[in-house]
Scaffold this active site. Structure first.
Site, PDB file in Angstrom:
ATOM      1  N   GLU A  90      43.633   3.325  -6.300  1.00  0.00           N
ATOM      2  CA  GLU A  90      44.457   4.518  -6.084  1.00  0.00           C
ATOM      3  C   GLU A  90      45.240   4.406  -4.776  1.00  0.00           C
ATOM      4  O   GLU A  90      46.436   4.699  -4.726  1.00  0.00           O
ATOM      5  CB  GLU A  90      43.572   5.769  -6.083  1.00  0.00           C
ATOM      6  CG  GLU A  90      43.048   6.098  -7.484  1.00  0.00           C
ATOM      7  CD  GLU A  90      42.083   7.276  -7.533  1.00  0.00           C
ATOM      8  OE1 GLU A  90      41.868   7.810  -8.617  1.00  0.00           O
ATOM      9  OE2 GLU A  90      41.529   7.671  -6.480  1.00  0.00           O
TER      10      GLU A  90
ATOM     11  N   HIS B  48      54.722  14.611 -32.057  1.00  0.00           N
ATOM     12  CA  HIS B  48      55.820  13.664 -31.944  1.00  0.00           C
ATOM     13  C   HIS B  48      56.998  14.264 -31.177  1.00  0.00           C
ATOM     14  O   HIS B  48      57.297  15.436 -31.367  1.00  0.00           O
ATOM     15  CB  HIS B  48      56.284  13.294 -33.363  1.00  0.00           C
ATOM     16  CG  HIS B  48      57.342  12.238 -33.367  1.00  0.00           C
ATOM     17  ND1 HIS B  48      57.063  10.918 -33.069  1.00  0.00           N
ATOM     18  CD2 HIS B  48      58.665  12.317 -33.610  1.00  0.00           C
ATOM     19  CE1 HIS B  48      58.192  10.224 -33.154  1.00  0.00           C
ATOM     20  NE2 HIS B  48      59.172  11.044 -33.470  1.00  0.00           N
TER      21      HIS B  48
ATOM     22  N   TYR C 178      37.814   2.533  -7.960  1.00  0.00           N
ATOM     23  CA  TYR C 178      38.932   3.433  -8.226  1.00  0.00           C
ATOM     24  C   TYR C 178      39.628   3.905  -6.954  1.00  0.00           C
ATOM     25  O   TYR C 178      40.845   4.068  -6.940  1.00  0.00           O
ATOM     26  CB  TYR C 178      38.510   4.594  -9.142  1.00  0.00           C
ATOM     27  CG  TYR C 178      37.773   5.733  -8.481  1.00  0.00           C
ATOM     28  CD1 TYR C 178      38.464   6.826  -7.983  1.00  0.00           C
ATOM     29  CD2 TYR C 178      36.395   5.727  -8.366  1.00  0.00           C
ATOM     30  CE1 TYR C 178      37.790   7.890  -7.384  1.00  0.00           C
ATOM     31  CE2 TYR C 178      35.713   6.773  -7.773  1.00  0.00           C
ATOM     32  CZ  TYR C 178      36.412   7.851  -7.281  1.00  0.00           C
ATOM     33  OH  TYR C 178      35.742   8.887  -6.683  1.00  0.00           O
TER      34      TYR C 178
ATOM     35  N   CYS D 137      35.677  16.279  -1.769  1.00  0.00           N
ATOM     36  CA  CYS D 137      36.736  16.417  -2.776  1.00  0.00           C
ATOM     37  C   CYS D 137      37.921  17.199  -2.233  1.00  0.00           C
ATOM     38  O   CYS D 137      39.067  16.766  -2.337  1.00  0.00           O
ATOM     39  CB  CYS D 137      36.163  17.104  -4.018  1.00  0.00           C
ATOM     40  SG  CYS D 137      37.384  17.317  -5.295  1.00  0.00           S
TER      41      CYS D 137
ATOM     42  N   GLU E 225      50.418  10.253 -29.622  1.00  0.00           N
ATOM     43  CA  GLU E 225      50.347  10.221 -31.092  1.00  0.00           C
ATOM     44  C   GLU E 225      49.783   8.887 -31.594  1.00  0.00           C
ATOM     45  O   GLU E 225      49.228   8.810 -32.693  1.00  0.00           O
ATOM     46  CB  GLU E 225      51.697  10.527 -31.737  1.00  0.00           C
ATOM     47  CG  GLU E 225      52.792   9.522 -31.498  1.00  0.00           C
ATOM     48  CD  GLU E 225      54.133   9.994 -32.083  1.00  0.00           C
ATOM     49  OE1 GLU E 225      54.179  10.258 -33.290  1.00  0.00           O
ATOM     50  OE2 GLU E 225      55.118  10.084 -31.324  1.00  0.00           O
TER      51      GLU E 225
ATOM     52  N   CYS F 127      39.456  13.956  -3.720  1.00  0.00           N
ATOM     53  CA  CYS F 127      40.307  14.182  -4.893  1.00  0.00           C
ATOM     54  C   CYS F 127      41.629  14.902  -4.577  1.00  0.00           C
ATOM     55  O   CYS F 127      42.691  14.467  -5.018  1.00  0.00           O
ATOM     56  CB  CYS F 127      39.597  15.038  -5.937  1.00  0.00           C
ATOM     57  SG  CYS F 127      37.815  15.049  -5.883  1.00  0.00           S
TER      58      CYS F 127
ATOM     59  N   LYS G  17      44.094  13.166  -2.066  1.00  0.00           N
ATOM     60  CA  LYS G  17      44.459  11.909  -2.757  1.00  0.00           C
ATOM     61  C   LYS G  17      45.505  12.169  -3.832  1.00  0.00           C
ATOM     62  O   LYS G  17      46.526  11.488  -3.909  1.00  0.00           O
ATOM     63  CB  LYS G  17      43.170  11.310  -3.336  1.00  0.00           C
ATOM     64  CG  LYS G  17      43.268  10.007  -4.055  1.00  0.00           C
ATOM     65  CD  LYS G  17      43.452  10.065  -5.537  1.00  0.00           C
ATOM     66  CE  LYS G  17      42.548  10.913  -6.351  1.00  0.00           C
ATOM     67  NZ  LYS G  17      41.301  10.338  -6.785  1.00  0.00           N
TER      68      LYS G  17
HETATM   69  C1  LIG Z   1      39.089   9.227  -1.547  1.00  0.00           C
HETATM   70  C2  LIG Z   1      38.257   9.894  -2.609  1.00  0.00           C
HETATM   71  C3  LIG Z   1      38.849  10.299  -3.787  1.00  0.00           C
HETATM   72  C4  LIG Z   1      38.094  10.926  -4.771  1.00  0.00           C
HETATM   73  N1  LIG Z   1      38.718  11.288  -5.919  1.00  0.00           N
HETATM   74  C5  LIG Z   1      38.016  11.899  -6.890  1.00  0.00           C
HETATM   75  C6  LIG Z   1      38.657  12.321  -8.093  1.00  0.00           C
HETATM   76  O1  LIG Z   1      39.861  12.134  -8.272  1.00  0.00           O
HETATM   77  N2  LIG Z   1      37.905  12.950  -9.023  1.00  0.00           N
HETATM   78  C7  LIG Z   1      36.565  13.178  -8.853  1.00  0.00           C
HETATM   79  O2  LIG Z   1      35.929  13.779  -9.721  1.00  0.00           O
HETATM   80  N3  LIG Z   1      35.929  12.777  -7.726  1.00  0.00           N
HETATM   81  C8  LIG Z   1      36.624  12.145  -6.754  1.00  0.00           C
HETATM   82  N4  LIG Z   1      35.985  11.752  -5.604  1.00  0.00           N
HETATM   83  C9  LIG Z   1      34.521  11.931  -5.502  1.00  0.00           C
HETATM   84  C10 LIG Z   1      34.160  13.361  -5.099  1.00  0.00           C
HETATM   85  O3  LIG Z   1      34.820  13.704  -3.912  1.00  0.00           O
HETATM   86  C11 LIG Z   1      32.650  13.472  -4.929  1.00  0.00           C
HETATM   87  O4  LIG Z   1      32.016  13.017  -6.095  1.00  0.00           O
HETATM   88  C12 LIG Z   1      32.213  14.904  -4.664  1.00  0.00           C
HETATM   89  O5  LIG Z   1      32.839  15.430  -3.532  1.00  0.00           O
HETATM   90  C13 LIG Z   1      30.691  14.948  -4.500  1.00  0.00           C
HETATM   91  O6  LIG Z   1      30.271  16.241  -4.179  1.00  0.00           O
HETATM   92  P1  LIG Z   1      28.931  16.449  -3.339  1.00  0.00           P
HETATM   93  O7  LIG Z   1      28.672  17.911  -3.349  1.00  0.00           O
HETATM   94  O8  LIG Z   1      27.879  15.541  -3.808  1.00  0.00           O
HETATM   95  O9  LIG Z   1      29.270  15.953  -1.863  1.00  0.00           O
HETATM   96  P2  LIG Z   1      30.484  16.247  -0.897  1.00  0.00           P
HETATM   97  O10 LIG Z   1      31.605  16.914  -1.579  1.00  0.00           O
HETATM   98  O11 LIG Z   1      30.740  14.957  -0.220  1.00  0.00           O
HETATM   99  O12 LIG Z   1      29.897  17.293   0.128  1.00  0.00           O
HETATM  100  C14 LIG Z   1      28.881  16.970   1.035  1.00  0.00           C
HETATM  101  C15 LIG Z   1      29.052  17.838   2.260  1.00  0.00           C
HETATM  102  O13 LIG Z   1      27.878  17.744   3.053  1.00  0.00           O
HETATM  103  C16 LIG Z   1      28.241  17.716   4.415  1.00  0.00           C
HETATM  104  N5  LIG Z   1      27.108  17.113   5.128  1.00  0.00           N
HETATM  105  C17 LIG Z   1      26.661  15.835   5.049  1.00  0.00           C
HETATM  106  N6  LIG Z   1      25.543  15.682   5.767  1.00  0.00           N
HETATM  107  C18 LIG Z   1      25.267  16.891   6.325  1.00  0.00           C
HETATM  108  C19 LIG Z   1      24.232  17.380   7.162  1.00  0.00           C
HETATM  109  N7  LIG Z   1      23.221  16.590   7.554  1.00  0.00           N
HETATM  110  N8  LIG Z   1      24.278  18.666   7.558  1.00  0.00           N
HETATM  111  C20 LIG Z   1      25.287  19.483   7.151  1.00  0.00           C
HETATM  112  N9  LIG Z   1      26.279  19.080   6.352  1.00  0.00           N
HETATM  113  C21 LIG Z   1      26.262  17.804   5.936  1.00  0.00           C
HETATM  114  C22 LIG Z   1      29.504  16.876   4.429  1.00  0.00           C
HETATM  115  O14 LIG Z   1      30.261  17.110   5.594  1.00  0.00           O
HETATM  116  C23 LIG Z   1      30.199  17.374   3.158  1.00  0.00           C
HETATM  117  O15 LIG Z   1      31.047  18.454   3.428  1.00  0.00           O
HETATM  118  C24 LIG Z   1      36.705  11.144  -4.577  1.00  0.00           C
HETATM  119  C25 LIG Z   1      36.098  10.745  -3.380  1.00  0.00           C
HETATM  120  C26 LIG Z   1      36.858  10.126  -2.411  1.00  0.00           C
HETATM  121  C27 LIG Z   1      36.196   9.698  -1.132  1.00  0.00           C
END
Ligand SMILES: Cc1cc2nc3c(=O)[nH]c(=O)nc-3n(C[C@H](O)[C@H](O)[C@H](O)COP(=O)(O)OP(=O)(O)OC[C@H]3O[C@@H](n4cnc5c(N)ncnc54)[C@H](O)[C@@H]3O)c2cc1C
Length: 460
Positions: A183, A438, A179, A43, A443, A48, A51
């Site tokens: 976007e 308004h 989405y 994110c 509204e 997010c 973006k």
């Molecule tokens: C382009 C884009 C736009 C988005 N826009 C929105 C939005 O507008 N609003 C919204 O709510 N959501 C949005 N999302 C979705 C949102 O980013 C995710 O839902 C959110 O980040 C999920 O959080 P998470 O903790 O599951 O994983 P992540 O935030 O993906 O974190 C996972 C972390 O684990 C690390 N990792 C992975 N494997 C390993 C490993 N084996 N060892 C150590 N580290 C590891 C990764 O490097 C990463 O930093 C968007 C996603 C993308 C790709």
């Protein structure tokens, strides 16, 4: 009693992992979090946040044009991609620093390494070539872009690379209909790139209300996006001059400078050692968990995108919080995934909460529909022909508002507040009893009086 290195070891410092680590630590647990790329996760680093910054950047062209109707004369406007990238990177670095500081201040140890499971209590840190043990392990590794295995796929980019393109291409093809695809089609289009968007099904934005899907398609086309449904890329060929030739499933060929895939994201479970620990996966590689985010292995939990429940940042954060409160504060908490307000930062923007018309009819049979489509006030002077669309889905007996769907400026902001009303079970009568603000577009949400009648019925 077995002695572990940590009470909790978290794999992945993204939205879910960071929240869980900090809350667990605040309740006295000894916590470490491993991150293989950058603290903050998708994110903050490549989702997010960057973006939305790009979306802001891409709106200006239209705003400069629209300003004329209000008496402004804007000189020749020029856009510099490198300035945007540098400023965006500076902001991401700042946020990354805040996340690191917050973890440090919460007493969470950050380990910059890839981590994989060895067994139910052991994690191998690849970057440091050592094992650590923990009483509990939380997997919060997120998801990764899915790119299909077609000839020439190595020439394509995903959203990960779209944030770091050296040059802004003159032409781009965006493949996908979710989405992220809409976007980015809007971002590139607003920045002056010639955009073609391809979707393999009959209508993109599957899962959203059909009226929203139709309205968005119409408005994106009006803004100049060449939107083609029922077509897919079968091969990508790179020419000597760098041009990409895309072969399409319908026999057409497109010549372009770049192709971006936004055809979904898959849980990042490959090579994570889940099999060694005996953790069960679902059909899409997602980790299967119960309502407390616990896997079939008692000591292993998972939150966020890797569980494929609802791939959104606020959901991952909520799941991380609920896990930590349940386990470390003895306060059992679950997350309600049934009503999730959400925005899509397409152009125009979408806001949606609750059931779509199709889902509502399936669940409740007949439902009452209220909808309106209008040119917002700003368009009268700006000359913009963009329409705003709003729709309420109402249960005919209980009068409860089951769903709200909006296309138009600030619909993301509106839907956050509407999410409260819909989650509370507000009725249409309560919407109607609320005094309008308004002049706003919003509204209309409290002034829609006429039930929508299908054209065939209206003609009878
Ligand atoms: C382009 C884009 C736009 C988005 N826009 C929105 C939005 O507008 N609003 C919204 O709510 N959501 C949005 N999302 C979705 C949102 O980013 C995710 O839902 C959110 O980040 C999920 O959080 P998470 O903790 O599951 O994983 P992540 O935030 O993906 O974190 C996972 C972390 O684990 C690390 N990792 C992975 N494997 C390993 C490993 N084996 N060892 C150590 N580290 C590891 C990764 O490097 C990463 O930093 C968007 C996603 C993308 C790709």
């Amino acid at each position: 009693m077995t002695q572990y290195d940590y009470d909790l070891f978290v794999i992945g410092a993204g939205s879910g992992g960071v929240r869980a680590s900090r809350v667990a630590s605040s309740h006295g647990a000894k916590v470490a979090v491993a991150e293989e790329y950058r603290v903050g996760g998708t994110c903050v680093i490549r989702g997010c946040v960057p973006k939305k910054l790009f979306v802001y950047a891409s709106h200006f062209a239209e705003e400069f044009e629209e300003a004329a109707g209000f008496g402004w004369q804007v000189g020749e406007a020029r856009f510099d991609w490198k300035t945007l990238l540098a400023n965006k990177d500076r902001e991401i670095d700042r946020l990354n620093g805040i996340y690191i500081r917050n973890l440090n201040n919460s007493g969470v140890e950050i380990i910059e390494s890839r981590a994989v499971l060895k067994d139910a209590h052991t994690v191998y840190l690849a970057g440091e070539d050592r094992d650590v043990t923990a009483e509990r392990i939380l997997i919060a590794v997120g998801a990764t872009p899915y790119l299909p295995d077609i000839p020439g796929i190595e020439y394509a980019i995903s959203s990960n690379e779209a944030f770091h393109l050296e040059e802004l291409p003159k032409r781009i093809v965006v493949a996908g209909g979710g989405y992220i695809a809409v976007e980015f089609a809007g971002i590139f289009n607003g920045l002056g790139v010639e955009v073609t968007q391809l979707y393999r099904g009959p209508l993109f934005m599957r899962g959203f209300d059909d009226d929203l899907r139709d309205t968005l398609a119409e408005e994106m086309r009006k803004k100049g996006v060449d939107l083609r449904m029922d077509c897919d890329i079968t091969a990508i060929e790179k020419q000597d001059n760098g041009e990409l030739h895309l072969k399409l499933s319908n026999g057409d060929t497109i010549h372009t400078d770049a192709v971006m895939y936004a055809t979904g994201r898959v849980p990042k479970t490959d090579g994570l050692g889940l099999d060694r620990a005996g953790v069960q996966l679902g059909d899409n590689g997602e980790i299967l968990v119960d309502e407390y985010s616990q896997t079939n292995v008692d000591s292993i939990y998972a939150v966020g995108d890797v569980t494929d429940r609802a791939a959104l940042t606020p959901v991952a954060i909520r799941e991380g919080q609920a896990f930590a409160e349940t386990v470390y504060a003895d306060k059992p908490l679950t997350v309600d995934h049934s009503i999730i307000p959400t925005a899509v930062f397409s152009q125009p923007e979408l806001g949606t909460v609750g059931l779509t018309e199709t889902e509502a009819r399936k669940a409740h049979g007949e439902v009452d529909i209220y909808k309106t489509s209008f040119r917002p006030m700003k368009g009268t002077l700006s000359g913009s022909e963009e329409k705003t669309f709003m729709k309420l889905i109402v249960h005919p007996e209980t009068d409860k508002v089951l769903g709200v769907h909006i296309v138009g400026p600030a619909s993301g902001e509106m839907i956050q507040a509407l999410g409260i009303a819909v989650s509370m079970g507000a009725t249409k009568a309560q919407f109607d009893a609320t005094i309008a603000v308004h002049p706003t577009a919003a509204e209309e949400l409290v002034t829609m009086k006429q039930k929508w009648v299908p054209p065939a019925q209206a003609a009878e």
